[in-house]
Design a protein around this motif. Structure first.
Motif, PDB file in Angstrom:
ATOM      1  N   ALA A  64      11.360  -3.536  -6.806  1.00 24.84           N
ATOM      2  CA  ALA A  64      10.861  -2.078  -7.239  1.00 24.84           C
ATOM      3  C   ALA A  64       9.418  -2.017  -7.045  1.00 24.84           C
ATOM      4  O   ALA A  64       8.612  -1.178  -6.525  1.00 24.84           O
ATOM      5  N   MET A  65       8.726  -3.080  -7.403  1.00 19.53           N
ATOM      6  CA  MET A  65       6.912  -3.399  -7.164  1.00 19.53           C
ATOM      7  C   MET A  65       6.744  -3.243  -5.536  1.00 19.53           C
ATOM      8  O   MET A  65       5.923  -2.622  -5.087  1.00 19.53           O
ATOM      9  N   ARG A  66       7.715  -3.818  -4.841  1.00 23.73           N
ATOM     10  CA  ARG A  66       7.515  -4.136  -3.379  1.00 23.73           C
ATOM     11  C   ARG A  66       7.679  -2.597  -2.828  1.00 23.73           C
ATOM     12  O   ARG A  66       6.674  -2.284  -1.938  1.00 23.73           O
ATOM     13  N   SER A  67       8.555  -1.829  -3.222  1.00 25.87           N
ATOM     14  CA  SER A  67       8.887  -0.592  -2.921  1.00 25.87           C
ATOM     15  C   SER A  67       7.948   0.425  -3.020  1.00 25.87           C
ATOM     16  O   SER A  67       7.318   1.284  -2.193  1.00 25.87           O
ATOM     17  N   ALA A  68       7.181   0.280  -4.190  1.00 20.11           N
ATOM     18  CA  ALA A  68       6.179   1.043  -4.669  1.00 20.11           C
ATOM     19  C   ALA A  68       4.868   0.856  -3.764  1.00 20.11           C
ATOM     20  O   ALA A  68       4.263   1.583  -3.463  1.00 20.11           O
ATOM     21  N   LEU A  69       4.759  -0.515  -3.538  1.00 24.78           N
ATOM     22  CA  LEU A  69       3.354  -0.879  -2.870  1.00 24.78           C
ATOM     23  C   LEU A  69       3.773  -0.446  -1.385  1.00 24.78           C
ATOM     24  O   LEU A  69       2.667   0.116  -0.674  1.00 24.78           O
ATOM     25  N   ALA A  73       7.671  -0.695  10.359  1.00 25.39           N
ATOM     26  CA  ALA A  73       8.149   0.700   9.857  1.00 25.39           C
ATOM     27  C   ALA A  73       7.357   0.867   8.234  1.00 25.39           C
ATOM     28  O   ALA A  73       7.588   1.835   7.748  1.00 25.39           O
ATOM     29  N   GLY A  74       6.977  -0.325   7.682  1.00 24.73           N
ATOM     30  CA  GLY A  74       6.429  -0.244   6.595  1.00 24.73           C
ATOM     31  C   GLY A  74       7.299  -0.827   5.542  1.00 24.73           C
ATOM     32  O   GLY A  74       7.019  -0.505   4.297  1.00 24.73           O
ATOM     33  N   ASN A  75       8.416  -1.186   5.829  1.00 27.91           N
ATOM     34  CA  ASN A  75       9.536  -1.640   4.937  1.00 27.91           C
ATOM     35  C   ASN A  75       9.175  -3.227   4.560  1.00 27.91           C
ATOM     36  O   ASN A  75       8.579  -3.864   5.158  1.00 27.91           O
ATOM     37  N   PRO A  76       9.746  -3.570   3.338  1.00 23.92           N
ATOM     38  CA  PRO A  76       9.677  -4.992   2.736  1.00 23.92           C
ATOM     39  C   PRO A  76      10.139  -6.041   4.071  1.00 23.92           C
ATOM     40  O   PRO A  76      11.185  -5.722   4.498  1.00 23.92           O
ATOM     41  N   ARG A 103       2.436   3.038  -1.505  1.00 30.16           N
ATOM     42  CA  ARG A 103       1.125   3.107  -1.637  1.00 30.16           C
ATOM     43  C   ARG A 103       0.420   2.644  -0.269  1.00 30.16           C
ATOM     44  O   ARG A 103      -0.531   3.229   0.008  1.00 30.16           O
ATOM     45  N   ARG A 104       0.791   1.714   0.506  1.00 33.27           N
ATOM     46  CA  ARG A 104       0.279   1.385   1.611  1.00 33.27           C
ATOM     47  C   ARG A 104       0.284   2.561   2.751  1.00 33.27           C
ATOM     48  O   ARG A 104      -0.617   2.834   3.310  1.00 33.27           O
ATOM     49  N   ALA A 105       1.519   3.288   2.773  1.00 37.28           N
ATOM     50  CA  ALA A 105       1.382   4.363   3.493  1.00 37.28           C
ATOM     51  C   ALA A 105       0.479   5.725   3.160  1.00 37.28           C
ATOM     52  O   ALA A 105      -0.180   6.098   4.062  1.00 37.28           O
ATOM     53  N   GLN A 106       0.395   5.697   1.745  1.00 37.23           N
ATOM     54  CA  GLN A 106      -0.602   6.406   1.369  1.00 37.23           C
ATOM     55  C   GLN A 106      -1.909   6.335   1.775  1.00 37.23           C
ATOM     56  O   GLN A 106      -2.810   7.175   2.125  1.00 37.23           O
ATOM     57  N   THR A 107      -2.328   4.974   1.741  1.00 35.33           N
ATOM     58  CA  THR A 107      -3.644   4.528   2.115  1.00 35.33           C
ATOM     59  C   THR A 107      -3.891   4.393   3.570  1.00 35.33           C
ATOM     60  O   THR A 107      -5.068   5.111   4.041  1.00 35.33           O
ATOM     61  N   CYS A 108      -2.903   4.254   4.299  1.00 32.01           N
ATOM     62  CA  CYS A 108      -3.108   4.455   5.858  1.00 32.01           C
ATOM     63  C   CYS A 108      -3.212   5.741   6.174  1.00 32.01           C
ATOM     64  O   CYS A 108      -4.348   6.195   7.188  1.00 32.01           O
ATOM     65  N   ARG A 133     -13.569  -3.711   1.246  1.00 36.11           N
ATOM     66  CA  ARG A 133     -11.981  -3.884   1.061  1.00 36.11           C
ATOM     67  C   ARG A 133     -11.349  -2.989   0.009  1.00 36.11           C
ATOM     68  O   ARG A 133     -12.028  -2.922  -0.836  1.00 36.11           O
ATOM     69  N   LEU A 134     -10.365  -2.308   0.558  1.00 40.80           N
ATOM     70  CA  LEU A 134      -9.765  -1.452  -0.373  1.00 40.80           C
ATOM     71  C   LEU A 134      -8.432  -1.938  -0.881  1.00 40.80           C
ATOM     72  O   LEU A 134      -7.771  -2.419   0.064  1.00 40.80           O
ATOM     73  N   SER A 135      -8.203  -1.996  -2.300  1.00 42.14           N
ATOM     74  CA  SER A 135      -6.957  -2.318  -2.657  1.00 42.14           C
ATOM     75  C   SER A 135      -6.123  -1.193  -2.997  1.00 42.14           C
ATOM     76  O   SER A 135      -6.517  -0.135  -3.526  1.00 42.14           O
ATOM     77  N   PHE A 136      -5.043  -1.302  -2.586  1.00 42.88           N
ATOM     78  CA  PHE A 136      -4.020  -0.163  -2.731  1.00 42.88           C
ATOM     79  C   PHE A 136      -2.804  -0.557  -4.047  1.00 42.88           C
ATOM     80  O   PHE A 136      -1.746   0.018  -4.090  1.00 42.88           O
ATOM     81  N   GLY A 137      -3.492  -1.472  -5.017  1.00 40.26           N
ATOM     82  CA  GLY A 137      -2.501  -2.012  -5.995  1.00 40.26           C
ATOM     83  C   GLY A 137      -2.323  -0.875  -7.047  1.00 40.26           C
ATOM     84  O   GLY A 137      -1.652  -0.852  -8.028  1.00 40.26           O
ATOM     85  N   GLY A 138      -3.130   0.382  -7.179  1.00 44.02           N
ATOM     86  CA  GLY A 138      -3.267   1.335  -8.212  1.00 44.02           C
ATOM     87  C   GLY A 138      -2.008   2.381  -8.021  1.00 44.02           C
ATOM     88  O   GLY A 138      -1.297   2.391  -7.209  1.00 44.02           O
ATOM     89  N   GLU A 139      -1.774   2.976  -8.912  1.00 41.12           N
ATOM     90  CA  GLU A 139      -0.927   4.097  -9.235  1.00 41.12           C
ATOM     91  C   GLU A 139      -1.247   5.128  -8.124  1.00 41.12           C
ATOM     92  O   GLU A 139      -2.511   5.560  -7.861  1.00 41.12           O
ATOM     93  N   GLN A 140      -0.360   5.921  -7.611  1.00 37.66           N
ATOM     94  CA  GLN A 140      -0.397   6.813  -6.412  1.00 37.66           C
ATOM     95  C   GLN A 140      -1.492   7.776  -6.918  1.00 37.66           C
ATOM     96  O   GLN A 140      -2.084   8.431  -6.201  1.00 37.66           O
ATOM     97  N   GLU A 141      -1.290   8.363  -8.118  1.00 37.64           N
ATOM     98  CA  GLU A 141      -2.160   9.261  -8.492  1.00 37.64           C
ATOM     99  C   GLU A 141      -3.741   8.910  -8.393  1.00 37.64           C
ATOM    100  O   GLU A 141      -4.750   9.724  -8.173  1.00 37.64           O
ATOM    101  N   GLU A 142      -4.025   7.694  -8.949  1.00 42.86           N
ATOM    102  CA  GLU A 142      -5.262   7.127  -8.731  1.00 42.86           C
ATOM    103  C   GLU A 142      -5.750   7.065  -7.268  1.00 42.86           C
ATOM    104  O   GLU A 142      -6.965   7.265  -7.002  1.00 42.86           O
TER     105      GLU A 142
END
Length: 397
Positions: free
Chosen positions: A297-302, A215-218, A305-310, A372-381
């Protein structure tokens, strides 16, 4: 006539990785946004910075060398975590070494395990610096393809690649650059093969905290070969504080292994660095012993960002295909709009769209045709990156 000094073969045989080169090129171009280097956007958590600030005021030894293998209290805490999280029981006094990031730990391991001409099996696509470090040790990287359908570990292909020169297999789990998490059954099968064929598993566990469920959760950490008692002499476990605690610039990690290995590993550590920076070891200690909600918190944010990237890649399905990442913060996107080599495609996107991507071919033969695409950046970026990338492929594909 001026003398021309010879450059050693070991240096001529290696190169700066594309993950470092692309941001360097982008800095010259200017105005770029990044899906490139794997650096999460998060600042060092305040409680870590505050703990180091206190130590700078109150601990006279913070500006001096620590013991060569690292501060005893830090090694004790690391050993406790390994036992708790992975069932890997080590003696903190003789079987844990604090290093200058996981990169130094990896290089220490290569220089200890590999002699000239020895072979190291590198799953492909795999982290580019693994192969470069094998070459620095004057070994031979042997690329073995991952399963293309899911980037899974193909243990039978590894078995077929083992020769009498095989000294090690590199296991990066979760994987960089693929975002894969290897199935426990495959890792166990690889461990059985290591025992049968007498090679070492170099287990790079830098991203072990970042795993997603369906489901995309930790989700829980992946299975570690170090958790098997019978692997005691056949595994060297490496980890980092960089990604989990946003300490990339502090350069601190560790290696854990049986004393027989550690005695030799620390020889390389002594020759290369003496010790990890003491101030960074204080940061690592604060990270491990302080509150862990920053990691949550970092895990939740990532996850977001994973969902946004997909979702962004799904919106460009005519131009890219990909395997949904199960760990880390990377996705290998196969481009469908060009037959050009990945360095050329990545360079065009950089120069014309001002978006940093990393050419997949730099991660081994099976990475060619991907970015290779990294989704480590802020959602705005990330949103800006995919807006620019989408516009570029629509115009150029």
């Amino acid at each position: 006539m001026a003398r021309v000094h010879k450059i050693s073969r070991r240096v001529q045989n290696i190169r700066i990785s594309a993950t470092k080169l692309m941001p360097m090129l982008a800095a010259r171009i200017g105005g770029c946004v990044s899906l490139g280097q794997g650096v999460p956007s998060f600042p060092t958590p305040p409680h870590i910075a505050e703990a180091v600030s206190r130590a700078l005021r109150d601990e006279p030894g913070i500006g001096k060398y620590s013991l060569q293998p690292g501060m005893p209290v830090l090694r004790e805490v690391i050993a406790g975590r390994l036992a708790e999280e992975k069932g890997f029981v080590v003696d903190p006094g003789t079987e844990v070494g604090v290093t200058v990031g996981a990169m130094e730990a990896l290089l220490m391991t290569m220089l200890t395990v590999v002699d000239r001409g020895d072979e190291v099996i590198v799953p492909s696509p795999g982290y580019a610096s693994h192969a470069e470090q094998v070459l620095m040790a004057e070994g031979v990287p042997v690329y073995v393809p991952l399963r293309p359908a899911d980037w899974g570990l193909d243990v039978e292909a590894i078995r077929a690649a083992v020769t009498d020169r095989t000294r090690a297999v590199i296991l990066c789990n979760p994987g960089n650059p693929t975002g894969t998490v290897y199935d426990e059954a495959d890792v166990r099968a690889l461990c059985a093969l290591a025992l049968e064929q007498d090679f070492v598993i170099i287990s790079d566990e830098t991203y072990d905290f970042m795993v997603y469920d369906a489901a995309g959760n930790p989700a829980p950490m992946p299975f570690s070969p170090a958790s098997l008692p019978e692997m005691r002499d056949h595994v060297i476990c490496i980890n980092s504080f960089s990604k989990k605690y946003a300490l990339t610039g502090w350069r601190v990690g560790y290696v854990a292994a049986d004393k027989r290995w550690m005695d030799e590993l620390l020889k390389v550590h002594d020759a290369a660095a003496i010790c990890a920076p003491t101030v960074s070891q204080y940061a690592a200690l604060a990270a491990l012993t302080g509150p862990q909600d920053c990691v949550d918190a970092m895990r939740s944010a990532l996850c977001l960002r994973r969902a946004q990237t997909c979702a962004a890649l799904d919106g460009m399905a005519d131009h890219f295909s990909y395997v949904i990442p199960r760990g880390a913060f990377y996705v290998m996107a196969r481009y469908r709009f060009s037959h050009a080599a990945s360095p050329e495609v990545a360079r065009r996107i950089l120069e014309e769209a001002r978006v940093i991507t990393i050419p997949g071919g730099s991660f081994g033969p099976e990475g060619e045709g991907h970015l290779r695409l990294s989704f480590g950046g802020e959602q705005e970026e990330l949103a800006e990156c995919f807006s620019r990338l989408g516009a570029w492929v629509r115009e150029n594909a």
